[in-house]
Write an enzyme that holds these catalytic residues in place. Structure first.
Site, PDB file in Angstrom:
ATOM      1  N   CYS A 243       0.825  -1.227   0.000  1.00  0.00           N
ATOM      2  CA  CYS A 243       0.000   0.000   0.000  1.00  0.00           C
ATOM      3  C   CYS A 243       0.854   1.270   0.000  1.00  0.00           C
ATOM      4  O   CYS A 243       0.536   2.243  -0.703  1.00  0.00           O
ATOM      5  CB  CYS A 243      -0.952  -0.018   1.193  1.00  0.00           C
ATOM      6  SG  CYS A 243      -0.239  -0.682   2.694  1.00  0.00           S
TER       7      CYS A 243
ATOM      8  N   HIS B   7      -3.021   6.268   4.551  1.00  0.00           N
ATOM      9  CA  HIS B   7      -1.580   6.313   4.807  1.00  0.00           C
ATOM     10  C   HIS B   7      -1.036   7.674   4.362  1.00  0.00           C
ATOM     11  O   HIS B   7      -1.440   8.199   3.314  1.00  0.00           O
ATOM     12  CB  HIS B   7      -0.841   5.253   3.971  1.00  0.00           C
ATOM     13  CG  HIS B   7      -0.985   3.842   4.480  1.00  0.00           C
ATOM     14  ND1 HIS B   7      -1.775   3.483   5.535  1.00  0.00           N
ATOM     15  CD2 HIS B   7      -0.394   2.695   4.040  1.00  0.00           C
ATOM     16  CE1 HIS B   7      -1.676   2.167   5.737  1.00  0.00           C
ATOM     17  NE2 HIS B   7      -0.847   1.669   4.839  1.00  0.00           N
TER      18      HIS B   7
END
Ligand code: A2P
Length: 341
Positions: A131, A243
């Protein structure tokens, strides 16, 4: 006529998002099968606004009845079942780290290196990146094309959903426990994650870095350019989804923030939000449920010859996982599988 699609790990944080993204983007599927472990037999998961799917056990699934399977059930499951699916003629798009660095398996972010899909038939497996790597390469690609990046330093601030559903549950239960003076229980993270930051994601390697940091470096080079030096420092933060990354880039060509802003703005899937004022940047909270990679805080790094610093935020369950996997499936269908439909 559409495709027969399956999601392996359909009860997990990424698997559920895969089903949501497939429905939202109206992926051309005649059939969608939700697979998970035998523990989940009898459970249902949502597919789109109105449909639910009964969970079927992955262990007994006949992959010859499936054209494309998106896997997000962890490395051990991918290691065991992806080759079985691939042998049965099903194309695997795998979100685990297990296959990513195999030289004959494409590791793909469609906007960045979609052309790597051309060799997917070697193994019938396509890997989805980590990710943190996915959002990083989205930001680096347009800069590399114009300014030639030679070095990247990246610090990540990674949400707990990167550790799956149980990671989210641990942040929730620890936070609640602290408010009501209960004992803080730890099962997923190595230290308390509520009201804390943990500089440790995945296992330690011999050189002192973590596997997460290694993955960001090697995957970025595989996707973008093996000549770029990358060093990462990865931190788990008490955020549920989204994130963030502080990125320091050195380039061969002179780079200035205004030019960088305009090449980033022109890149599909990247949105620049960069005002030097209160709220003039994107934080993880605002990117939840959104597709783009957001770039903010673009400025010169005055400590090197050609340097740029920026902040990069994205929904790790979407561009970092489910969305990217579905985009791979879309590219596969558009460019390689259409004759099968
Ligand atoms: P299950 O819910 O049946 O355990 P997350 O990444 O959010 O933790 O989710 C992991 C996903 O992988 C879940 O859907 C989980 O299913 C699935 N999974 C884990 N182990 C297996 C297994 N051995 N076989 C099939 N699915 C598995």
């Amino acid at each position: 006529m559409g495709y027969r699609v399956a999601v392996a790990g359909a009860t997990g944080a990424v698997g559920r998002e895969m089903l949501r993204v497939l429905a939202e983007r109206e992926f051309p599927a005649d059939e969608v099968v939700a697979l998970a472990s035998a523990r989940s037999i009898g459970k249902e998961v949502s597919f789109g606004e109105e449909q639910t799917l009964m969970i079927s056990p992955l262990g007994s699934h006949d992959f010859s009845t499936t054209d494309i399977c998106l896997f997000s059930a962890g490395s051990a499951v991918s290691k065991q079942y992806a080759p079985k699916a691939a042998r049965a003629g099903c194309v695997v798009i795998d979100n685990s780290s297990h296959w990513r660095m195999e030289p004959d398996i494409p590791l793909v972010v469609p906007e960045v290196n979609g052309d790597a899909l051309r060799y997917y038939r070697e193994r019938n497996i396509i890997a989805n990146p980590n990710c943190s790597t996915a959002q990083l390469v989205m930001a680096l690609k347009p800069l590399h094309d114009v300014f030639e990046i030679n070095r990247v330093v990246v610090s990540t601030y990674q949400s707990v959903s990167g550790a799956g559903q149980q990671g989210m549950e641990e942040l929730f239960s620890q936070t609640r426990g602290i408010y009501v003076s209960d004992a803080v229980e730890r099962n997923v993270f190595t230290k308390q994650i509520a009201f804390n930051c943990i500089p440790h994601i995945d296992s330690f390697m011999d050189d002192g870095s973590t596997r997460e940091e290694w993955k960001v470096a090697v995957e970025t080079r595989k996707i973008l350019d093996p000549d770029i030096d990358v060093v990462a420092h990865c931190v788990r933060v008490p955020v549920f989804i989204g994130h963030a990354e502080a990125v320091f880039v050195e380039t061969r060509m002179p780079i200035d923030p205004e030019q960088a802003r305009s090449v980033l703005r022109a890149f599909p899937g990247v949105v620049v939000v960069d005002y030097r004022e209160d709220e003039g940047y994107v934080t993880p909270k605002e990117c939840v449920g959104e597709d783009p990679v957001y770039i903010s805080r673009i400025r010169t790094d005055p400590t090197v010859d050609n340097g740029l610093v920026f902040w990069c935020v994205s929904d790790n369950l979407r561009k970092g996982a489910a969305l990217n996997a579905v985009q791979i499936a879309e590219a596969l269908v558009a460019d390689y599988l259409e004759e099968a439909a």
